[in-house]
Scaffold this active site. Sequence first.
Site, mmCIF file in Angstrom:
data_model
loop_
_atom_site.group_PDB
_atom_site.id
_atom_site.type_symbol
_atom_site.label_atom_id
_atom_site.label_comp_id
_atom_site.label_asym_id
_atom_site.label_seq_id
_atom_site.Cartn_x
_atom_site.Cartn_y
_atom_site.Cartn_z
ATOM 1 N N ASP A 51 9.562 -5.355 5.534
ATOM 2 C CA ASP A 51 8.554 -4.474 6.218
ATOM 3 C C ASP A 51 7.669 -4.996 7.001
ATOM 4 O O ASP A 51 7.297 -4.235 7.976
ATOM 5 C CB ASP A 51 7.988 -3.562 4.755
ATOM 6 C CG ASP A 51 8.789 -2.674 3.890
ATOM 7 O OD1 ASP A 51 9.866 -2.205 4.480
ATOM 8 O OD2 ASP A 51 8.705 -2.966 2.800
ATOM 9 N N SER A 169 -0.071 1.004 -5.046
ATOM 10 C CA SER A 169 -0.907 -0.214 -5.788
ATOM 11 C C SER A 169 -2.065 0.141 -6.170
ATOM 12 O O SER A 169 -2.642 -0.480 -7.438
ATOM 13 C CB SER A 169 -0.880 -1.678 -5.137
ATOM 14 O OG SER A 169 0.440 -1.932 -4.564
HETATM 15 P P1 NAD Z 1 3.021 -8.470 2.781
HETATM 16 O O1 NAD Z 1 3.920 -9.528 3.366
HETATM 17 O O2 NAD Z 1 1.802 -8.926 1.983
HETATM 18 O O3 NAD Z 1 3.620 -7.377 2.227
HETATM 19 C C1 NAD Z 1 3.260 -6.538 1.306
HETATM 20 C C2 NAD Z 1 4.099 -5.524 0.410
HETATM 21 O O4 NAD Z 1 4.192 -4.244 0.907
HETATM 22 C C3 NAD Z 1 5.629 -6.071 0.735
HETATM 23 O O5 NAD Z 1 6.266 -6.016 -0.453
HETATM 24 C C4 NAD Z 1 6.299 -4.901 1.647
HETATM 25 O O6 NAD Z 1 7.579 -4.628 1.380
HETATM 26 C C5 NAD Z 1 5.265 -3.819 0.924
HETATM 27 N N1 NAD Z 1 5.287 -2.541 1.723
HETATM 28 C C6 NAD Z 1 4.885 -2.446 3.182
HETATM 29 N N2 NAD Z 1 4.965 -0.925 3.646
HETATM 30 C C7 NAD Z 1 5.574 -0.439 2.570
HETATM 31 C C8 NAD Z 1 5.763 1.021 2.367
HETATM 32 N N3 NAD Z 1 5.273 1.708 3.465
HETATM 33 N N4 NAD Z 1 6.213 1.520 1.211
HETATM 34 C C9 NAD Z 1 6.409 0.603 0.035
HETATM 35 N N5 NAD Z 1 6.145 -0.807 0.297
HETATM 36 C C10 NAD Z 1 5.721 -1.311 1.596
HETATM 37 O O7 NAD Z 1 2.276 -7.840 4.118
HETATM 38 P P2 NAD Z 1 2.969 -7.299 5.451
HETATM 39 O O8 NAD Z 1 4.306 -7.482 5.224
HETATM 40 O O9 NAD Z 1 2.341 -7.839 6.312
HETATM 41 O O10 NAD Z 1 2.542 -5.815 5.066
HETATM 42 C C11 NAD Z 1 1.280 -5.231 5.254
HETATM 43 C C12 NAD Z 1 1.178 -4.072 4.285
HETATM 44 O O11 NAD Z 1 1.233 -4.637 2.901
HETATM 45 C C13 NAD Z 1 -0.057 -3.248 4.392
HETATM 46 O O12 NAD Z 1 0.345 -2.058 5.238
HETATM 47 C C14 NAD Z 1 -0.188 -2.740 2.977
HETATM 48 O O13 NAD Z 1 0.294 -1.702 2.705
HETATM 49 C C15 NAD Z 1 0.616 -3.903 2.131
HETATM 50 N N6 NAD Z 1 -0.590 -4.545 1.369
HETATM 51 C C16 NAD Z 1 -0.296 -4.185 -0.158
HETATM 52 C C17 NAD Z 1 -1.167 -4.572 -0.871
HETATM 53 C C18 NAD Z 1 -0.969 -4.248 -2.441
HETATM 54 O O14 NAD Z 1 0.014 -3.749 -2.516
HETATM 55 N N7 NAD Z 1 -2.071 -4.771 -3.086
HETATM 56 C C19 NAD Z 1 -2.282 -5.406 -0.659
HETATM 57 C C20 NAD Z 1 -2.409 -5.874 0.696
HETATM 58 C C21 NAD Z 1 -1.649 -5.335 1.587
#
Ligand code: NAD
Length: 267
Positions: A51, A169
């Site tokens: 993603d 989350s």
């Molecule tokens: P990253 O590598 O830390 O990935 C974060 C996770 O979010 C990965 O497992 C990815 O598959 C998942 N993800 C991204 N978009 C998604 C969606 N629309 N639905 C379900 N899962 C999804 O960071 P990255 O790859 O640069 O992605 C950035 C995204 O990470 C941000 O947009 C944010 O949504 C997510 N994020 C999540 C958390 C959390 O869940 N606590 C914290 C920070 C960022």
Amino acid sequence: MADRIINILTNASYESKKTAERLSSSLLERGFKPFYGFDGDAELSICIGGDGSFLKTAHNNNFPRIPFVGINTGHLGFYQEIIPGKIDEFLDSYMEGKYSRSQIKLVKADIYTKNKVFKQYAVNEMVLKASHSKLVHINVFIDSNHLEKFSGDGLLISTPSGSTAYNFSSGGAIVHPSLHVLQLNPISPVNSSAYRSLGSSIIVPGGHTISLVLEKRYASANLLLVDGAENFYTNLHRVNLRLSNKYITKLVFSENSYWNNLKDKFL
Ligand code: NAD
């Protein structure tokens, strides 16, 4: 006949590069012209990675109109429908037109600092926080209606497509991508005799503007996360968020894929 160009955008992992090589030869066999990178005349962009790669591709190419499809070589791959072992089946379905189109709506933020206004778009979400993990104090308006004074770690505004990411989350609801709404989700809201704000998320119609106005007394919030990327602003005063008219288009190959994807990836 004009060339049928297909963009291949890949991250740097070994598996992605190998998948890109296999994809490229399958495309050539079918008479397409693969292009490594982003060519604006392409009919399709194929993004290989997780993603994060998809989000980077969308941002780096200014949310292009050319539809995309993702091949998942990452962990979750919520946006990446195709698995590397099914490249030929996917290309056959593409040539036979056996797919539908899904719109991924973007959230737009107008960011007002003392001297300048900035614009940002996100696919998943924007999060307004304080730098150095401080408590933030934000007045929240929906259009011109004052809703609350929020105190906590931050406020997360997610698109329907982004609702399964950071929003989920943080206890937010999953919203089907066909709905024209934004979700305003408090992150660790403080509820005490000193501070009081809503403890759960709110679904706001996409045409309404969510205004986040920083409390002058504290003016501590200056970190805006845009799809996870950090943006710091000095003298940040207000952030206005709306669902944008801009969108990106994803080709969808399996029927009922949203619900199947949800079950596969989260249960
Ligand atoms: P990253 O590598 O830390 O990935 C974060 C996770 O979010 C990965 O497992 C990815 O598959 C998942 N993800 C991204 N978009 C998604 C969606 N629309 N639905 C379900 N899962 C999804 O960071 P990255 O790859 O640069 O992605 C950035 C995204 O990470 C941000 O947009 C944010 O949504 C997510 N994020 C999540 C958390 C959390 O869940 N606590 C914290 C920070 C960022």
